[in-house]
Structure formats: structure tokens, C-alpha cells
Design a protein around this motif. Structure first.
Motif, PDB file in Angstrom:
ATOM      1  N   HIS A 291       0.844  -1.186   0.000  1.00 23.46           N
ATOM      2  CA  HIS A 291       0.000   0.000   0.000  1.00 23.46           C
ATOM      3  C   HIS A 291       0.882   1.240   0.000  1.00 23.46           C
ATOM      4  O   HIS A 291       2.025   1.200   0.435  1.00 23.46           O
ATOM      5  CB  HIS A 291      -0.907   0.018   1.238  1.00 23.46           C
ATOM      6  N   ALA A 292       0.297   2.327  -0.464  1.00 25.34           N
ATOM      7  CA  ALA A 292       1.043   3.589  -0.454  1.00 25.34           C
ATOM      8  C   ALA A 292       1.332   3.982   0.993  1.00 25.34           C
ATOM      9  O   ALA A 292       0.511   3.793   1.876  1.00 25.34           O
ATOM     10  CB  ALA A 292       0.234   4.676  -1.140  1.00 25.34           C
ATOM     11  N   LYS A 293       2.501   4.546   1.187  1.00 22.91           N
ATOM     12  CA  LYS A 293       2.901   5.016   2.509  1.00 22.91           C
ATOM     13  C   LYS A 293       3.350   6.451   2.393  1.00 22.91           C
ATOM     14  O   LYS A 293       4.035   6.827   1.454  1.00 22.91           O
ATOM     15  CB  LYS A 293       4.036   4.156   3.057  1.00 22.91           C
ATOM     16  N   LEU A 294       2.964   7.243   3.379  1.00 25.22           N
ATOM     17  CA  LEU A 294       3.439   8.612   3.458  1.00 25.22           C
ATOM     18  C   LEU A 294       4.894   8.568   3.888  1.00 25.22           C
ATOM     19  O   LEU A 294       5.215   8.066   4.952  1.00 25.22           O
ATOM     20  CB  LEU A 294       2.597   9.412   4.451  1.00 25.22           C
TER      21      LEU A 294
ATOM     22  N   ASN B 247       5.193   6.887  -1.469  1.00 24.84           N
ATOM     23  CA  ASN B 247       6.118   5.971  -2.128  1.00 24.84           C
ATOM     24  C   ASN B 247       5.572   5.435  -3.443  1.00 24.84           C
ATOM     25  O   ASN B 247       6.256   4.671  -4.119  1.00 24.84           O
ATOM     26  CB  ASN B 247       6.463   4.802  -1.191  1.00 24.84           C
ATOM     27  N   GLU B 248       4.362   5.826  -3.827  1.00 24.77           N
ATOM     28  CA  GLU B 248       3.744   5.366  -5.074  1.00 24.77           C
ATOM     29  C   GLU B 248       3.021   6.527  -5.744  1.00 24.77           C
ATOM     30  O   GLU B 248       2.581   7.458  -5.072  1.00 24.77           O
ATOM     31  CB  GLU B 248       2.696   4.276  -4.782  1.00 24.77           C
ATOM     32  N   PRO B 249       2.850   6.469  -7.073  1.00 26.10           N
ATOM     33  CA  PRO B 249       2.065   7.496  -7.767  1.00 26.10           C
ATOM     34  C   PRO B 249       0.615   7.487  -7.291  1.00 26.10           C
ATOM     35  O   PRO B 249       0.061   6.445  -6.950  1.00 26.10           O
ATOM     36  CB  PRO B 249       2.157   7.080  -9.241  1.00 26.10           C
TER      37      PRO B 249
ATOM     38  N   LYS C 180       4.041  11.263  -7.171  1.00 26.24           N
ATOM     39  CA  LYS C 180       3.980  10.709  -5.820  1.00 26.24           C
ATOM     40  C   LYS C 180       3.756  11.790  -4.772  1.00 26.24           C
ATOM     41  O   LYS C 180       3.713  11.495  -3.588  1.00 26.24           O
ATOM     42  CB  LYS C 180       5.290   9.974  -5.509  1.00 26.24           C
ATOM     43  N   VAL C 181       3.631  13.049  -5.204  1.00 21.26           N
ATOM     44  CA  VAL C 181       3.506  14.171  -4.277  1.00 21.26           C
ATOM     45  C   VAL C 181       2.165  14.860  -4.470  1.00 21.26           C
ATOM     46  O   VAL C 181       1.794  15.242  -5.574  1.00 21.26           O
ATOM     47  CB  VAL C 181       4.649  15.194  -4.491  1.00 21.26           C
ATOM     48  N   MET C 182       1.424  15.033  -3.359  1.00 16.36           N
ATOM     49  CA  MET C 182       0.161  15.764  -3.356  1.00 16.36           C
ATOM     50  C   MET C 182       0.401  17.083  -2.627  1.00 16.36           C
ATOM     51  O   MET C 182       1.034  17.111  -1.570  1.00 16.36           O
ATOM     52  CB  MET C 182      -0.922  14.939  -2.653  1.00 16.36           C
TER      53      MET C 182
END
Length: 121
Positions: free
Chosen positions: A25-28, A51-53, A84-86
Motif C-alpha cells: 500500500h502507499a505510505k506517506l 512511495n507510489e504514484p 507521488k507528491v500531493m
């Protein structure tokens, strides 16, 4: 025979590695401001590095002040230079405590959420 066993063991290890990566899963990984940071002056944006798009259509950042009132970000988007950045552009913040709440859906279809706090001095 030893060669067959080694080959089978290597194949099993490769399969285990690939399947665990597929279910990750995506992780911050990082944020600006950082969790529990005291900042001055007030930030103009919140940046969350994963760590993911990300899939922006299913991702959001919410900001809540110390009294529990929601503060609407001016704009939330995925960074054009890094999927990968919001980034959430913020209105002018006053002194006090704030909580960042985020949810996102990664391109692999997993929804994740989290939150952290920071303070403006």
C-alpha cells in the motif's frame, strides 16, 4: 538433485517477493510541514510525499484547526513534476494548532488515509 532444490527455492523466494510487492500500500514518506513541527511563518502549502504514484481524482487533503473547524485548501493537486507528491495550497493561517487529514487512492487501487498535526507559532 541439489541444483533442482536450489532452483525451486529461488523460484519460491522470487514469487514471495513479487506477491508482497503487488499487495503493498502507499505510505506517506515525508510531509511539509512535518508531523508535530512548530513553524513560523505559517506555511503556504502542505506537501505530502508518498512511495507510489497517486490518483488525484480519489485523493484529498483536509485541514482542521485546533477548534475542529475545517479549513478548505485553496487547491489540491498532484505535483506536475512528481506523481507521488500531493500539494494543498493553503489560505493564510493564524497562530495555533492544525491537523492535516489525507486520503488517497494509488494507481494500484489501494485506498489509504492518515493524519498528523503541526502548529503555527
Amino acid at each position: 538433485m541439489n541444483k533442482k532444490y536450489l532452483l525451486a527455492a529461488a523460484a519460491m523466494m522470487l514469487a514471495a517477493t513479487m506477491s508482497s510487492a503487488a499487495f503493498a500500500h502507499a505510505k506517506l514518506e515525508a510531509s511539509t510541514p512535518k508531523a508535530n513541527e512548530i513553524v513560523a511563518p505559517a506555511p503556504k502549502e502542505v506537501r505530502l510525499q508518498f512511495n507510489e504514484p497517486l490518483e488525484m481524482a480519489f485523493s484529498k487533503i483536509k485541514l482542521v484547526d485546533g477548534k475542529g473547524a475545517a479549513i478548505q485548501p485553496l487547491k489540491v493537486a498532484v505535483d506536475k513534476a512528481n506523481a507521488k507528491v500531493m500539494v494543498a495550497s493553503l489560505p493564510a493561517l493564524t497562530r495555533g494548532a492544525y491537523r492535516v487529514q489525507w486520503t488517497t487512492l494509488t494507481r494500484d487501487g489501494h485506498k489509504v488515509k492518515g493524519e498528523f498535526s503541526f502548529q503555527v507559532k
